[in-house]
Design an enzyme around this catalytic site. Structure first.
Site, short mmCIF file in Angstrom:
data_model
loop_
_atom_site.label_atom_id
_atom_site.label_comp_id
_atom_site.label_asym_id
_atom_site.label_seq_id
_atom_site.Cartn_x
_atom_site.Cartn_y
_atom_site.Cartn_z
N SER A 22 0.82 -1.22 0.00
CA SER A 22 0.00 0.00 0.00
C SER A 22 0.86 1.27 0.00
CB SER A 22 -0.93 0.00 1.21
OG SER A 22 -0.16 0.03 2.40
N HIS A 23 2.11 1.18 0.42
CA HIS A 23 3.00 2.34 0.37
C HIS A 23 4.17 2.13 -0.59
CE1 HIS A 23 0.80 3.22 4.09
NE2 HIS A 23 0.99 4.47 3.75
N GLU B 198 -9.49 -1.04 4.10
CA GLU B 198 -10.08 -2.30 4.57
C GLU B 198 -11.61 -2.26 4.48
OE1 GLU B 198 -9.24 -5.37 5.86
OE2 GLU B 198 -7.28 -4.90 5.00
#
Lengths: 339, 339
Positions: A47-48, A188
């Site tokens: 995600s990063h 999420e």
């Protein structure tokens, strides 16, 4: 054709630089962003990782950040360094401010790096781990998009306000954590919505402030902090320290920040470094050794130290390279100029 | 005969001083302890109010602290003041170190007061509120008796490791919180045990590390941190910062500390002060005013700022005096020398 592509770290670096530079980022910013997203990719924080390059390019196209401006380093006080990022990315500001942060912490015992007016998208652990790599203790906080209601409240107000911490363990991976003070990442809830699944109780409230397990209603409503009123108080503290204390905005004022709209994606980040050697002089090593007893006791009883999954991934990636979805690889390639 | 006794604040102060001085506490320590327990009593924090005098006397009788030793103030570094309490109570160390903490924060922007080797029983909010009363931002942490298991663990290891924070709001009560990083106070579990009531899930585990709602098994086992692995990480951070970083012990090394045994009740406390004026110069007021928007937004949506119950009690007590159980009043009187 496999669904993934494996790149050597050097290839990942080159691809990242090409994406950034071919889309208008100056060399300095491209380098700093590349180092952060590749570090995240190496640790399998997808995600990063390289995925974030898409957002950087999109934000730049929308005029949401300055791709060339150099951060201004301000020697504010014996233990405070301020960096005015002038709407550039936080990462170059951090890199350029780090030597001052370290030097002042060594001299004063503790010091702060306050980055203002920056575009911020990155994980905080690569920064606190650069501090612990200097043998210092690092802490970082930033306010972000206000998706989170305060405990007892009904509406988004607080950012997901992450805090990160890294303690040096020479010869070992540091004791590092980096977490949002929201109960869960917004992504999420989005995943649950797309899958048509209910979210657990305690994650979010609906637009009326009532608890909800409906992911769609949660996204319209507000997320909750972790740990009830205690997490909410910590989140508020982070909003204050990385906001008004350093002369920057509050989390809810960055609400309009997003990867596909110009909005107001500029806010602050506060980083603290503590120098064990300055606190303790010749006794520092003995007490750092003593801290190992705490880590040993945690592990002995079957608990895990934070970040272990990342460190295992790091070891794997240094041997095998990094693996990203082919679709992402294709999208990134499409963003580079034809050779 | 009523079950309670109401004292003027002056009477509460005199009674506290008499209890301490008649039981061997030197004037300086008696004064510092009195000011802390009376402040807690005024705020109706009964657990940290006059009741604590019993524990101080008991600990002194058991040789668990030095009642006369004066703290040693060490000018460690431009932003660090260390206080060696030499096994005396933390409170006098704090009072004597506070001017240095404030002075260094004003000069450097941020500063730390590290109190070592102290007997510690008090709430942290009176200390951080003394810092915010100076117009600075205060933070305090201390490790304590290891009743708490790390997330995923099975045994007591971490202290209840409280953290307190206070943000100055000139003309108003400060934004203050002070909470243990354990899920709940140990006393709460004890109350459930005595009442034969089950405790909620998530508070504790039994000696095998399994979740339990049996209060007796919980007391034999271990308490849990608030907020799962995030709370556990924060608690570990507090143990490191207020322990090895300042050259002091880890929470589990204070395990033997108790009010009725000499044990090892000496550990560290770390206090941080941030100076908005040094961070921001002439812009400080504008940003402190801006912080009020966050508090206003919290209250507007029906959420509460922390510590409001205490501040309301404070207002009442300044009008009406403080009320304590008659049984406690009798016990305290019995501890004073006959006139």
């Amino acid at each position: 054709m496999t669904e993934t592509v494996t790149l050597t770290i050097e290839q990942a670096e080159k691809l990242s630089l090409a994406v950034l530079e071919d889309n208008g980022f100056g060399e300095e910013h491209a380098g700093a962003i590349m180092r952060s997203v590749v570090a995240a990719q190496i640790d399998e924080c997808h995600s990063h990782g390289l995925y974030r390059l898409m957002g950087c390019v999109q934000t730049a196209r929308n005029g949401g950040l300055d791709t060339h401006v150099l951060p201004e380093i301000i020697d504010q006080a014996p233990a405070v360094t301020r960096v005015n990022a002038h709407k550039g990315c936080s990462l170059l500001g951090f890199e350029m401010g780090l030597p001052k942060l370290v030097e002042k912490a060594r001299h004063c015992g503790i010091s702060v790096l306050a980055i203002n007016n920056c575009f911020h998208f990155s994980a905080l652990w690569p920064e606190v781990e650069q501090i612990s790599a200097h043998g210092l203790v690092g802490m970082a906080m930033t306010p972000t998009h206000a998706f989170v209601a305060p405990a007892g409240g009904t509406k988004p107000l607080l950012g997901t306000n992450p805090i990160a911490f890294s303690w040096p363990r020479p010869g070992k991976t540091p004791y590092t954590f980096d977490f949002a003070t929201s109960m869960i990442a917004r992504g999420e809830i989005e995943l649950h919505r797309r899958a048509g699944k209910a979210i657990p109780e305690g994650w979010a409230i609906d637009t009326n402030g009532a608890p909800t397990t409906d992911a769609a209603k949660a996204l319209e409503g507000a997320m909750l902090t972790f740990g009830g009123h205690k997490g909410s108080a910590l989140s508020t503290m982070i909003g204050l320290l990385a906001g008004p204390l350093i002369g920057d905005v509050l989390g809810h004022e960055t609400y309009a920040a997003s990867e596909d709209a110009p909005g107001k994606p500029h806010h602050g980040e506060m980083i603290i470094a503590f120098s064990p050697e300055t606190f303790l002089g010749a006794d520092a090593q003995q007490h750092l050794d003593h801290a190992e007893e705490l880590f040993d006791e945690i592990v002995k009883q079957g608990a895990r130290l934070p970040s272990q999954r990342r460190f295992a991934a790091r070891e794997r990636s240094h041997k095998n390279g990094v693996t990203i979805p082919r679709a992402l690889h294709d999208e990134l390639l499409a963003l580079t100029a034809p050779q």
